[in-house]
Design a protein around this motif. Structure first.
Motif, PDB file in Angstrom:
ATOM      1  N   ASN A  74     -10.821  24.430   1.065  1.00  0.00           N
ATOM      2  CA  ASN A  74     -10.634  23.648  -0.162  1.00  0.00           C
ATOM      3  C   ASN A  74     -10.369  22.174   0.110  1.00  0.00           C
ATOM      4  O   ASN A  74     -10.116  21.413  -0.831  1.00  0.00           O
ATOM      5  CB  ASN A  74      -9.476  24.233  -0.982  1.00  0.00           C
ATOM      6  CG  ASN A  74      -9.803  25.628  -1.493  1.00  0.00           C
ATOM      7  OD1 ASN A  74     -10.949  25.905  -1.866  1.00  0.00           O
ATOM      8  ND2 ASN A  74      -8.812  26.509  -1.510  1.00  0.00           N
ATOM      9  N   ARG A 117     -16.226  38.590  -3.498  1.00  0.00           N
ATOM     10  CA  ARG A 117     -15.129  37.686  -3.850  1.00  0.00           C
ATOM     11  C   ARG A 117     -13.833  38.455  -4.094  1.00  0.00           C
ATOM     12  O   ARG A 117     -12.734  37.942  -3.838  1.00  0.00           O
ATOM     13  CB  ARG A 117     -15.516  36.884  -5.103  1.00  0.00           C
ATOM     14  CG  ARG A 117     -14.646  35.655  -5.336  1.00  0.00           C
ATOM     15  CD  ARG A 117     -14.863  34.635  -4.239  1.00  0.00           C
ATOM     16  NE  ARG A 117     -13.859  33.573  -4.276  1.00  0.00           N
ATOM     17  CZ  ARG A 117     -13.727  32.662  -3.315  1.00  0.00           C
ATOM     18  NH1 ARG A 117     -14.492  32.699  -2.241  1.00  0.00           N
ATOM     19  NH2 ARG A 117     -12.801  31.727  -3.414  1.00  0.00           N
ATOM     20  N   GLY A 118     -13.961  39.676  -4.564  1.00  0.00           N
ATOM     21  CA  GLY A 118     -12.779  40.474  -4.831  1.00  0.00           C
ATOM     22  C   GLY A 118     -11.952  40.720  -3.582  1.00  0.00           C
ATOM     23  O   GLY A 118     -10.711  40.812  -3.655  1.00  0.00           O
ATOM     24  N   GLN A 119     -12.620  40.825  -2.430  1.00  0.00           N
ATOM     25  CA  GLN A 119     -11.881  41.030  -1.187  1.00  0.00           C
ATOM     26  C   GLN A 119     -11.102  39.783  -0.794  1.00  0.00           C
ATOM     27  O   GLN A 119      -9.984  39.872  -0.268  1.00  0.00           O
ATOM     28  CB  GLN A 119     -12.839  41.454  -0.077  1.00  0.00           C
ATOM     29  CG  GLN A 119     -13.514  42.794  -0.325  1.00  0.00           C
ATOM     30  CD  GLN A 119     -14.202  43.323   0.906  1.00  0.00           C
ATOM     31  OE1 GLN A 119     -13.700  43.193   2.018  1.00  0.00           O
ATOM     32  NE2 GLN A 119     -15.374  43.923   0.720  1.00  0.00           N
ATOM     33  N   TRP A 120     -11.702  38.613  -1.022  1.00  0.00           N
ATOM     34  CA  TRP A 120     -10.981  37.365  -0.788  1.00  0.00           C
ATOM     35  C   TRP A 120      -9.719  37.322  -1.673  1.00  0.00           C
ATOM     36  O   TRP A 120      -8.619  37.000  -1.197  1.00  0.00           O
ATOM     37  CB  TRP A 120     -11.868  36.166  -1.131  1.00  0.00           C
ATOM     38  CG  TRP A 120     -12.977  35.868  -0.168  1.00  0.00           C
ATOM     39  CD1 TRP A 120     -14.188  36.486  -0.102  1.00  0.00           C
ATOM     40  CD2 TRP A 120     -12.984  34.857   0.847  1.00  0.00           C
ATOM     41  NE1 TRP A 120     -14.960  35.925   0.888  1.00  0.00           N
ATOM     42  CE2 TRP A 120     -14.251  34.920   1.481  1.00  0.00           C
ATOM     43  CE3 TRP A 120     -12.057  33.900   1.272  1.00  0.00           C
ATOM     44  CZ2 TRP A 120     -14.611  34.067   2.525  1.00  0.00           C
ATOM     45  CZ3 TRP A 120     -12.414  33.032   2.302  1.00  0.00           C
ATOM     46  CH2 TRP A 120     -13.677  33.137   2.928  1.00  0.00           C
ATOM     47  N   GLN A 121      -9.904  37.635  -2.943  1.00  0.00           N
ATOM     48  CA  GLN A 121      -8.798  37.537  -3.889  1.00  0.00           C
ATOM     49  C   GLN A 121      -7.710  38.563  -3.587  1.00  0.00           C
ATOM     50  O   GLN A 121      -6.515  38.262  -3.688  1.00  0.00           O
ATOM     51  CB  GLN A 121      -9.336  37.716  -5.308  1.00  0.00           C
ATOM     52  CG  GLN A 121     -10.257  36.582  -5.755  1.00  0.00           C
ATOM     53  CD  GLN A 121     -10.987  36.881  -7.050  1.00  0.00           C
ATOM     54  OE1 GLN A 121     -11.016  38.024  -7.506  1.00  0.00           O
ATOM     55  NE2 GLN A 121     -11.590  35.857  -7.640  1.00  0.00           N
ATOM     56  N   ALA A 122      -8.121  39.778  -3.202  1.00  0.00           N
ATOM     57  CA  ALA A 122      -7.135  40.812  -2.877  1.00  0.00           C
ATOM     58  C   ALA A 122      -6.328  40.429  -1.644  1.00  0.00           C
ATOM     59  O   ALA A 122      -5.102  40.627  -1.596  1.00  0.00           O
ATOM     60  CB  ALA A 122      -7.847  42.148  -2.651  1.00  0.00           C
ATOM     61  N   LYS A 158      -5.801  37.390  -0.576  1.00  0.00           N
ATOM     62  CA  LYS A 158      -4.935  36.259  -0.936  1.00  0.00           C
ATOM     63  C   LYS A 158      -3.711  36.745  -1.717  1.00  0.00           C
ATOM     64  O   LYS A 158      -2.588  36.266  -1.510  1.00  0.00           O
ATOM     65  CB  LYS A 158      -5.729  35.246  -1.769  1.00  0.00           C
ATOM     66  CG  LYS A 158      -4.955  33.969  -2.084  1.00  0.00           C
ATOM     67  CD  LYS A 158      -5.832  32.969  -2.824  1.00  0.00           C
ATOM     68  CE  LYS A 158      -5.057  31.684  -3.118  1.00  0.00           C
ATOM     69  NZ  LYS A 158      -5.906  30.681  -3.832  1.00  0.00           N
ATOM     70  N   ALA A 159      -3.920  37.728  -2.588  1.00  0.00           N
ATOM     71  CA  ALA A 159      -2.818  38.269  -3.378  1.00  0.00           C
ATOM     72  C   ALA A 159      -1.798  38.992  -2.512  1.00  0.00           C
ATOM     73  O   ALA A 159      -0.614  39.080  -2.867  1.00  0.00           O
ATOM     74  CB  ALA A 159      -3.358  39.215  -4.443  1.00  0.00           C
ATOM     75  N   ILE A 170      -7.149  35.426   6.167  1.00  0.00           N
ATOM     76  CA  ILE A 170      -8.179  36.123   5.384  1.00  0.00           C
ATOM     77  C   ILE A 170      -9.510  36.091   6.113  1.00  0.00           C
ATOM     78  O   ILE A 170     -10.206  37.106   6.227  1.00  0.00           O
ATOM     79  CB  ILE A 170      -8.322  35.480   3.986  1.00  0.00           C
ATOM     80  CG1 ILE A 170      -7.042  35.683   3.170  1.00  0.00           C
ATOM     81  CG2 ILE A 170      -9.512  36.069   3.243  1.00  0.00           C
ATOM     82  CD1 ILE A 170      -7.017  34.919   1.869  1.00  0.00           C
TER      83      ILE A 170
END
Length: 219
Positions: A48, A118-123, A125-126, A134
């Motif tokens: 980012n 993308r869901g794996q990235w978000q999971a 990160k959560a 990650i």
């Protein structure tokens, strides 16, 4: 020259094997260094931090926009002018190959990491993992399996590109074959042999890439 005399190949095996060893060494070093540099560039481009991401993108696009032979010339002729001393043909070629291949491996790895849902990235990160964690623990293992065929294919291209080191007088396999062909006046025999060696080795590499594509679990 009358008839074919392939005995020149047997007589020249020490020189040819030395050239082939040089080609293999350059391929291995450039692949290893290119993968490391490419991974760093890919991670930076996915981060980012916009400023460094733009710098990395300029680097990748810049090196992908110029031919490898020009990059070799840059490092062999221009770097000594900048640092004030010669760097040597082998060292300059290794650096040129690593920096050039890094740009290509960066795009392969970045595409692989972006292909992870993308869901794996978000999971991840959560769960409290940092960005680098990650990438290392969740994303990269999956990306490498997906991108292994492309990385092998790029390695095959890299092996073919080692023939460009003749411009700085390094004796790779193709250069060694050309020297024997000219000194022994056996052009046809030597170039047929060189073509056969490249064909066999590159076909084996392509077959490995195809097998990895059909069965990603082998990676």
């Amino acid at each position: 020259m009358s008839g074919f005399d392939f005995s020149v190949i047997a007589d020249s095996l020490p020189s040819l094997s030395g050239g082939l060893a040089m080609s293999f060494m350059l391929t291995a070093i450039a692949m290893a260094g290119g993968l490391i540099l490419g991974l760093i560039l890919a991670i930076v481009r996915l981060s980012n931090i916009r400023f460094v991401s733009i710098i990395a993108a300029l680097y990748v696009n810049g090196f992908r926009a110029v031919p490898l032979i020009l990059v070799i010339f840059w490092f062999y002729f221009l770097v000594p002018l900048v640092i004030g001393r010669p760097v040597g043909a082998l060292f300059s070629v290794i650096i040129a190959f690593i920096m050039f291949e890094g740009a290509y491996y960066s795009e392969i790895l970045r595409a692989g990491m972006q292909s992870v849902r993308r869901g794996q990235w978000q999971a991840a990160k959560a769960s409290g993992l940092s960005f680098l964690q990650i990438v290392r623990l969740v994303v990269l293992p999956q990306a490498l399996r997906k991108m292994a065929p492309l990385m092998v294919t790029q390695g095959v291209i890299l092996f073919q590109d080692t023939s460009l080191v003749y411009v700085v007088s390094l004796h790779d396999f193709m250069t060694s074959a050309s020297i024997v062909a000219n000194t022994q006046n056996r052009m046809v025999e030597m170039y047929v042999f060189a073509a056969a060696v490249y064909f066999i080795l590159c076909t084996l590499g392509s077959a490995l890439a195809e097998r990895l594509k059909r069965n990603p679990t082998l990676a």
